[in-house]
Scaffold this active site. Structure first.
Site, mmCIF file in Angstrom:
data_model
loop_
_atom_site.group_PDB
_atom_site.id
_atom_site.type_symbol
_atom_site.label_atom_id
_atom_site.label_comp_id
_atom_site.label_asym_id
_atom_site.label_seq_id
_atom_site.Cartn_x
_atom_site.Cartn_y
_atom_site.Cartn_z
ATOM 1 N N CYS A 80 0.800 -1.230 0.000
ATOM 2 C CA CYS A 80 0.000 0.000 0.000
ATOM 3 C C CYS A 80 0.828 1.273 0.000
ATOM 4 O O CYS A 80 0.467 2.245 -0.686
ATOM 5 C CB CYS A 80 -0.976 -0.005 1.167
ATOM 6 S SG CYS A 80 -0.210 0.038 2.805
ATOM 7 N N HIS A 117 -2.130 0.672 7.014
ATOM 8 C CA HIS A 117 -2.626 0.770 5.643
ATOM 9 C C HIS A 117 -2.691 2.228 5.213
ATOM 10 O O HIS A 117 -3.028 3.113 6.015
ATOM 11 C CB HIS A 117 -4.010 0.135 5.530
ATOM 12 C CG HIS A 117 -4.565 0.112 4.138
ATOM 13 N ND1 HIS A 117 -3.838 -0.329 3.055
ATOM 14 C CD2 HIS A 117 -5.782 0.502 3.648
ATOM 15 C CE1 HIS A 117 -4.578 -0.225 1.963
ATOM 16 N NE2 HIS A 117 -5.752 0.280 2.293
ATOM 17 N N ASP A 137 -8.249 3.755 -2.987
ATOM 18 C CA ASP A 137 -7.624 2.660 -2.242
ATOM 19 C C ASP A 137 -6.981 1.698 -3.236
ATOM 20 O O ASP A 137 -7.436 0.573 -3.421
ATOM 21 C CB ASP A 137 -8.674 1.954 -1.382
ATOM 22 C CG ASP A 137 -8.072 1.074 -0.310
ATOM 23 O OD1 ASP A 137 -6.833 1.018 -0.211
ATOM 24 O OD2 ASP A 137 -8.841 0.431 0.438
#
Length: 290
Positions: A80, A117, A137
């Site tokens: 991420c 994250h 995302d």
């Protein structure tokens, strides 16, 4: 050249044509909601999620040069912090307003978990301030295909994959203005809370600190085994250790356990991850110890 104080995402340093070629995007670059949706989908379906550098004994480096070299110039992916470092630079370069956020991955658990994250709060420059911004995302590995609007409880189905953003608890009693949000995703048994986050701005230096923990701490799930994902409208391919699982939008899935020697070919075929020749025996040797 002015001193880099750590703000922003250095979009001016991005090789935008190379990035667009990597994700296969040749559409409009006006900073609109339509462009954002198309770029998000292109990125998610082109660059895989993977943590293999850790298995190969190398650090995860988040400088824009390093991220471009790995995710754009080579047939590799990242996790991420790498994905959102790159995507934020691209969006900033195009003209979007980009704010980084950090979240706690829950996957249905009620236990408090650390922030591991990265996500992005994105607003087209001409979007009225009373209109909801978008959550991007691109670095979770399993969607969403397109960004989600910050509309409490709005459910969206993207090519059969279901997602929902909803307001969560206020993060602390002493900062009541910090709004909590939750992302939910449809799984085989229904809706599952995937992660929680607050609208609390994060910066590149915060990515660096969290990245160090995630990539080095023995308690991190990413330091113990290979974990790769490739998401598409039709299927999610997931390699967890030596178990390969293919999940479809209806929730059905198939799994099989691979021999360590099968991993390099599987990574290239199902994930688009091509390892350097010298890295192949190192990955095989690592997985033989699992």
């Amino acid at each position: 050249m002015s001193e880099d104080l750590g703000y922003g995402w250095q979009g001016e340093l991005l090789d935008l044509p190379a990035y667009l070629k990597r994700v296969g995007y040749g559409g409009d670059l006006a900073p609109t909601a339509g462009t954002l949706r198309a770029l998000h989908r292109a990125h998610v379906t082109s660059i895989p999620f993977e943590n293999l550098e850790i298995m190969l004994g190398r650090p995860i480096v988040l400088s824009l040069d390093a991220v471009q070299a790995k995710l754009v110039q080579r047939p590799r992916g990242g996790y991420c912090f790498e994905h959102n470092r790159l995507f934020a630079a691209a969006l900033e370069r195009i003209g979007f307003e980009v704010t980084a956020l950090t979240g706690r991955v829950t996957l249905g658990s009620a236990q408090l978990r650390p922030k591991t994250h990265a996500l992005l709060h994105v607003r087209p420059p001409d979007l009225p301030r009373d209109e909801p911004a978008w959550l991007c995302d691109v670095g979770f590995g399993s969607g969403p295909l397109e960004p989600l609007r910050f509309v409490d409880g709005e459910e969206v189905v993207q090519d059969g994959w279901g997602f929902r953003l909803q307001r969560g608890r206020t993060v602390t009693t002493w900062s009541p203005g910090t709004a909590g949000w939750e992302m939910h995703q449809t799984m085989e048994d229904g809706w599952v809370q995937r992660h929680t986050f607050a609208l609390d701005e994060a910066f590149r230096v915060d990515f660096e600190v969290l990245n160090y923990y995630v990539s080095t701490n023995p308690r991190s799930p990413f330091t113990t085994r290979p974990f790769t994902q490739k998401f598409s409208p039709d299927a999610l391919h997931l390699l967890d250790g030596t178990t390969l699982t293919v999940t479809r939008p209806d929730g059905s899935s198939d799994s099989r356990v691979l021999a360590p020697e099968e991993l390099p070919e599987t990574l290239a075929r199902d994930f688009g991850i091509v390892l350097e020749d010298e890295d192949i025996p190192r990955l095989v040797a690592f997985t033989q110890k699992l």
